[in-house]
Enzyme design. Sequence first.
Site, short mmCIF file in Angstrom:
data_model
loop_
_atom_site.label_atom_id
_atom_site.label_comp_id
_atom_site.label_asym_id
_atom_site.label_seq_id
_atom_site.Cartn_x
_atom_site.Cartn_y
_atom_site.Cartn_z
N ASN A 276 43.07 42.45 45.13
CA ASN A 276 42.34 42.73 46.36
C ASN A 276 43.27 42.71 47.57
O ASN A 276 44.45 42.41 47.48
CB ASN A 276 41.24 41.69 46.55
CG ASN A 276 41.77 40.28 46.41
OD1 ASN A 276 41.86 39.76 45.30
ND2 ASN A 276 42.15 39.65 47.51
N ASP B 12 36.93 41.19 47.79
CA ASP B 12 37.63 40.58 46.67
C ASP B 12 37.25 41.25 45.36
O ASP B 12 37.25 40.63 44.30
CB ASP B 12 37.37 39.06 46.61
CG ASP B 12 38.29 38.34 45.63
OD1 ASP B 12 39.36 38.87 45.33
OD2 ASP B 12 37.93 37.25 45.16
N ARG C 95 47.75 30.94 32.00
CA ARG C 95 46.68 31.53 31.18
C ARG C 95 47.18 32.21 29.92
O ARG C 95 46.37 32.70 29.14
CB ARG C 95 45.90 32.55 32.02
CG ARG C 95 45.13 31.91 33.16
CD ARG C 95 44.72 32.94 34.17
NE ARG C 95 43.79 32.38 35.15
CZ ARG C 95 43.49 32.93 36.31
NH1 ARG C 95 44.07 34.06 36.66
NH2 ARG C 95 42.63 32.37 37.14
N CYS D 184 38.81 24.23 44.08
CA CYS D 184 39.05 23.42 42.88
C CYS D 184 37.92 22.43 42.61
O CYS D 184 37.51 22.25 41.47
CB CYS D 184 40.36 22.66 43.00
SG CYS D 184 41.85 23.68 42.92
N HIS D 185 37.46 21.76 43.67
CA HIS D 185 36.49 20.68 43.48
C HIS D 185 35.04 21.14 43.61
O HIS D 185 34.13 20.32 43.44
CB HIS D 185 36.76 19.55 44.49
CG HIS D 185 38.04 18.83 44.22
ND1 HIS D 185 38.16 17.87 43.24
CD2 HIS D 185 39.26 18.92 44.80
CE1 HIS D 185 39.39 17.39 43.23
NE2 HIS D 185 40.08 18.02 44.16
N MET E 63 47.25 17.89 41.65
CA MET E 63 46.58 17.69 42.94
C MET E 63 47.57 17.94 44.06
O MET E 63 48.53 17.19 44.22
CB MET E 63 46.02 16.27 43.03
CG MET E 63 45.49 15.89 44.41
SD MET E 63 44.11 16.92 44.95
CE MET E 63 44.20 16.68 46.74
N TRP F 189 38.49 37.21 34.77
CA TRP F 189 39.74 37.45 34.05
C TRP F 189 39.64 37.16 32.57
O TRP F 189 40.47 37.63 31.78
CB TRP F 189 40.86 36.61 34.66
CG TRP F 189 40.75 35.15 34.36
CD1 TRP F 189 40.11 34.21 35.10
CD2 TRP F 189 41.26 34.46 33.21
NE1 TRP F 189 40.18 32.98 34.49
CE2 TRP F 189 40.88 33.10 33.34
CE3 TRP F 189 41.99 34.85 32.10
CZ2 TRP F 189 41.22 32.14 32.39
CZ3 TRP F 189 42.33 33.89 31.15
CH2 TRP F 189 41.95 32.55 31.31
N LYS G 212 35.65 43.57 38.49
CA LYS G 212 34.69 42.72 39.16
C LYS G 212 33.47 43.46 39.69
O LYS G 212 32.38 42.90 39.78
CB LYS G 212 35.37 42.00 40.34
CG LYS G 212 36.27 40.85 39.96
CD LYS G 212 36.76 40.15 41.21
CE LYS G 212 37.59 38.93 40.90
NZ LYS G 212 38.01 38.22 42.13
N GLY H 216 48.09 34.96 44.92
CA GLY H 216 48.28 34.28 46.19
C GLY H 216 47.83 35.06 47.41
O GLY H 216 47.88 34.55 48.52
#
Length: 683
Positions: free
Chosen positions: A259, A304, A120, A610-611, A650, A393, A331, A180
């Site tokens: 978090n 979170d 980023r 992701c999807h 992927m 973010w 948040k 993570g």
Amino acid sequence: MTLASMAIMGSVGAAAIQDDAVSDPNNWAAFGRTAGEQHFSPLTGISDANVNRLGLAWSMDLPPQNSVSTPLAVDGVLYTATGYSVVRAIDAATGKLIWEYDSRAAELAGRKLRQGWGIRGLAYGQGRIFVGTHDGRLVALDRRTGDVAWEARTLPLDNASFISGPPRYFDGKVIIGFGGGDVSAVRGYVTTYDAATGRQLWRFHTVPGNPADGFENDAMKMAAKTWAGEWWKYGGGGTVWNAMTYDRSTNSIILGVGNGSPWNHKIRSMGQGDNLFLASVVALDADSGAYKWHYQVNPGESWDYNASMDMELADLTIDGKPRQVLMTAPKNGFFYVIDRTNGELISAEPFVKVSWASRIDRATGRPIEHPDARYPDGKTFTMWPSPVGAHTWLPMAFSPQHRLAYIPAIEMATSYNDVGITRQNWVRTPGNAVDGAAIPNFVVKDAGPLNGTSSLLAWDPVAQRPAWKVPTPGPWNGGVMATAGNLVFQGRIDGTLNAYAADSGKRLWSFAAQAPVTAAPISYGVKGVQYVTVLTGMGTSGSAFGPLLPVNIDYRTQARRILTFRIGGRATLPATRPAPIAPAEDVSFASAPAVEGQGAIAYAQHCAVCHGVDVVAAGHAPDLRASTIPLDDAAFATVVRDGVLQANGMPRFEEFDDAKLGAIRQYIRSMGAAWRARLAAKH
């Protein structure tokens, strides 16, 4: 590299990121331009009086990877980071590529690739460009050549930690955190290195470890008193994955801490204690890393609701007195003004709809929570805002000229419960899956018309009230930049980059970028000409919320570019008319509800981040309903289990057996069939 491009590269010293008049307005040498992270340019060559003549100077096409980072501009050279830490140096005036560095992080990341979406941002200092990599390295590049000056492994290879946020340079040092904690037993920390040599100087953990091993310092000993049970077995969390701000006036590096791991406080810490330093703003001595002070936005965090959003520094007059403040809109939906010399809360007020708390008590600094906010006794509670945040973010900006903060605000709900989950029976889902020991519904479809909306919000931090508000499409909007030309720049997911009057919010200029614009713009000067640069493309943590987007954003056809503008620019973009995304033909599909139910659970744990929820992608990754790969079991296994596309980002799921692969594939095909049925019903 040509002699001409070498000549562009002068010498920019430490003053480049100072928050005062010493800083050269022609350079954007840090993530927020200066160490105080205001995302404000003092240049006035582009202003409310002439922005209507702003035109494209040049563009550069990018590969189909994450392109939402904030560039740097130093001595007429633009530095960008895209995908999994591919860094480019570009002549800022002409768009000519000078050098390119590929960290090859996607190929090296292994299971770390299952979370996170690419880099980023970058840092600059002492003639070097600093970049973190997904596989856990901090790399220093010679800014003239792109050659590696040094690299340091800052994360272990055998857990789910990864780097997506930008490093920060300060006073001869460079600091990096990581993410993570949402998917594995991770204990957060930041590490600071000598910018010249890469030698580790100090490390600060953000949550305590096992008391039997002893504590690294008095801060960890203090923090351990706010935890219960055997928290260290869960990791604890507290990763510093985004926000870090350097305050030269107090010689402090200030962290925005993440978090808990897992999210659910009842599991993580037996429902007891504040769990320091989760969801906290923490100030450290910049020389030694010693703890100075903290302010916790969510004691006992359970949703979170991290404090990892950017933190702007400013000097404001409050109640007739000058105050050195830190401002942050995390948040949880409250805008905080904090005394940055001691961590004292000055004020906090909601800037969006908030249901989890009625207010922040000024005397104690603690929230007054709704009695059902922690989803007790099997109750389901609808949280406003969602864990995506009232502000994610993507950075806000602060104008010292108008004394206003400009927030890319989000209105979205998520419901929580933990029915059937106890400390006795909860075991973290293996394989780096998203598992917070709670049951969130991220897409609450009946939460009302406000749900899934967004705005550009100008906020008065002294009065703690809005100055103006501009609605933006969908639940996800772009990072923000303000300038001394009475302008605020922001991109939108509708494919436009816009300039607004900073004092009124009136839209003064708009450019059709042919793709979502979510990255924060920057502005800088070269030979007396002011430029604005932004990257286009959808990416990162909004990728799960496709069902709430007003349009389908196609991963394959969206235009990922670097766009650079100047007054009088006459360049144009190629005319494109991409075909609308549509479900793949699947004539052999036959429904199997039991298998689809199993696949839905596995998809939610491993794939949705992701999807997209309900297999509705948001542009960061392919919409699998439109892909032919899930139609063939061998092709699907080659991609998902064998990892043939790992270099593209992927991840490989080598532990999936044929039954699990088949269930996920069946679920994806069922969602494609439902889409085809809806389209047929319309015709």
